[in-house]
Design an enzyme around this catalytic site. Sequence first.
Site, PDB file in Angstrom:
ATOM      1  N   TYR A 141     -30.233  16.607  33.258  1.00  0.00           N
ATOM      2  CA  TYR A 141     -29.618  17.827  32.724  1.00  0.00           C
ATOM      3  C   TYR A 141     -28.165  17.575  32.286  1.00  0.00           C
ATOM      4  CZ  TYR A 141     -27.366  22.229  32.195  1.00  0.00           C
ATOM      5  OH  TYR A 141     -26.618  23.249  31.663  1.00  0.00           O
TER       6      TYR A 141
ATOM      7  N   THR B 162     -18.192  29.995  24.366  1.00  0.00           N
ATOM      8  CA  THR B 162     -18.567  29.532  23.025  1.00  0.00           C
ATOM      9  C   THR B 162     -18.473  30.686  22.033  1.00  0.00           C
ATOM     10  OG1 THR B 162     -19.997  27.899  24.067  1.00  0.00           O
ATOM     11  CG2 THR B 162     -20.353  28.300  21.730  1.00  0.00           C
TER      12      THR B 162
ATOM     13  N   ARG C 219     -30.370  25.282  25.869  1.00  0.00           N
ATOM     14  CA  ARG C 219     -29.098  24.885  25.257  1.00  0.00           C
ATOM     15  C   ARG C 219     -29.262  24.362  23.846  1.00  0.00           C
ATOM     16  NH1 ARG C 219     -24.211  25.043  28.589  1.00  0.00           N
ATOM     17  NH2 ARG C 219     -24.960  25.863  30.543  1.00  0.00           N
TER      18      ARG C 219
HETATM   19  C1  OXD Z   1     -21.260  24.609  32.057  1.00  0.00           C
HETATM   20  C2  OXD Z   1     -21.436  24.003  30.723  1.00  0.00           C
HETATM   21  O1  OXD Z   1     -22.203  24.623  32.862  1.00  0.00           O
HETATM   22  O2  OXD Z   1     -20.472  24.010  29.942  1.00  0.00           O
HETATM   23  O3  OXD Z   1     -20.148  25.082  32.326  1.00  0.00           O
HETATM   24  O4  OXD Z   1     -22.515  23.471  30.426  1.00  0.00           O
END
Ligand code: OXD
Length: 565
Positions: A212, A268, A382
Amino acid sequence: MTNSNQLVGSCTRSRELFDWVSEMAWLTKADRIVWCDGSEQERQRLTELAVATGVLIPLNQNKRPGCYLHRSNPNDVARSEDLTFICTPNREEAGPTNNWMPPKEAYRKLRDRKLRGWLEGSMRGRTMYVVPYVLGPMGSPFARVGIELTDSLYVVLNMRIMTRMGRVALDLLGGSGDFNRGVHCTLDLNPRRRLICHFPQDNTVWSVGSGYGGNALLSKKCFALRIASYLGKKEAWLAEHMLILGVESPHGEVTYVAAAFPSACGKTNLAMLRPPKSLDGWRVFTVGDDIAWMRVARDGTLWAVNPEAGYFGVAPGTSVRSNPNAMEMVRRDTIFTNVAMTPDGDVWWEGMEQDPVDGMLDWQGRPWQNGSGDKAAHPNSRFTAPMRNNPALSPSADHQQGVPISAIIFGGRRASTIPLVFESFDWTHGVYLGSTMGSETTAAANGKVGVVRRDPMAMLPFCGYNMGDYFSHWLAIGGILRRPPRIFMVNWFRKDGDGSFLWPGYSENMRVLKWIVDRARGRVAAEETPIGCTAGSSESRAGTELANRMLLIDKGLGHHLKDSS
Ligand code: OXD
Ligand code: MN
């Protein structure tokens, strides 16, 4: 058995790097060693191999050129905070908020031959990829080299997007031995043989048993945050879990802001925000969406760079309404992880605001029935996309000195208690606000979702040393700042008695950013209250009215807001 001839083609002038790779190849008994050069031919070759071995599934290349889907092991879908350790000589250095293991014990567990250390022979029959990368803009005094050794093609292809990877890093390293040593092996993806160990004193990370992102892309949370925060403490700078954005006014004046929010709480989206039509002329540019390295310049101002070159963003909740720039960005050159797939080879996720089509496969590749109650995409699915594809990328994103920071924002996900926005009285009060911040947990880490926990400066899972020393470090940095950025606290996630979000969020957050910029530039007055400075009553009235209007227009919005990244 490792053929040492394969190491000769490495093109490194660093004896220490060469010796370390040899040592790790010997320990893991990797069959082959491939030094990654970052070239386009290499990308094509490794992508073909990933497709041939089922690591990547090609998506519809007409609709999404250069895009692929990866489905992870279902037991390996988020960061494993409970298996993440800071391995310092004594417990005190790791502090009360980190899991701690003595370095000797961690190394023994992973490499001791007599104890059948987990890395011993772990790459037999596998290829060890040597992934050299640079964090920070090329030519920048901030730039640091890391080398990740990994048995995962998925990791290599993600690292290509997330960092400046390949020959550039070996060139920057030259003959030096100053690089972060990252060892990553997926082993058999068994959570009982999963560990993410950080050795700050050795500038080293050993991560096993997970593929991951946050556990396996060692450049990201491991080096750029945990190890870098330790280096920052030693060398008087800050490594923070913060986005960096530039706000341009209608007059063309740009103000840079850094903002810390816990994982999957909207960094983001805020970094890529497209302002609403009613704020015509204002623009937002992204410098970074997750991590900021910040230094005090000679004149006492704070400057920041984004150490990364790509975004590893949360897919669910990302839509043309919530983040149009991200939707454009992920149209090409993107690796999607654990999203759903449509019959014509496109991607889909909850909160995309496009109706699901018949015949979709869920994130595990199983036929998905609309209305079944199961999520088609994993809540922590993601996209990994290069920053150069971001239509809102700041022209300063690659700037060697970074950008000057005028304001810092701390924000959590809180259904109650914390107001939309207020400003601290000064730096020290701002540090207090950041350090006492709380937020509801999200799907970005394994464990229960929606539980309020203290998450100081959004760094609870990422501070590589004692949290108390980290607070002192922030105060000490305040002591050398001659023009400290103003510090603000925000909360986009407050709910009313019916459980509906009070604030529309997303593009409307521009209103809050505008107030912050106006405050940072000393252009608007604020009201002093016991908790800090708040917008004058006319501004707050306008904000409340706007929120009410938006809620009436779209009562359903709250549903989408829940999945914001
Ligand atoms: C987090 C990421 O878990 O940026 O903060 O992926
Ligand atoms: Mn993050």
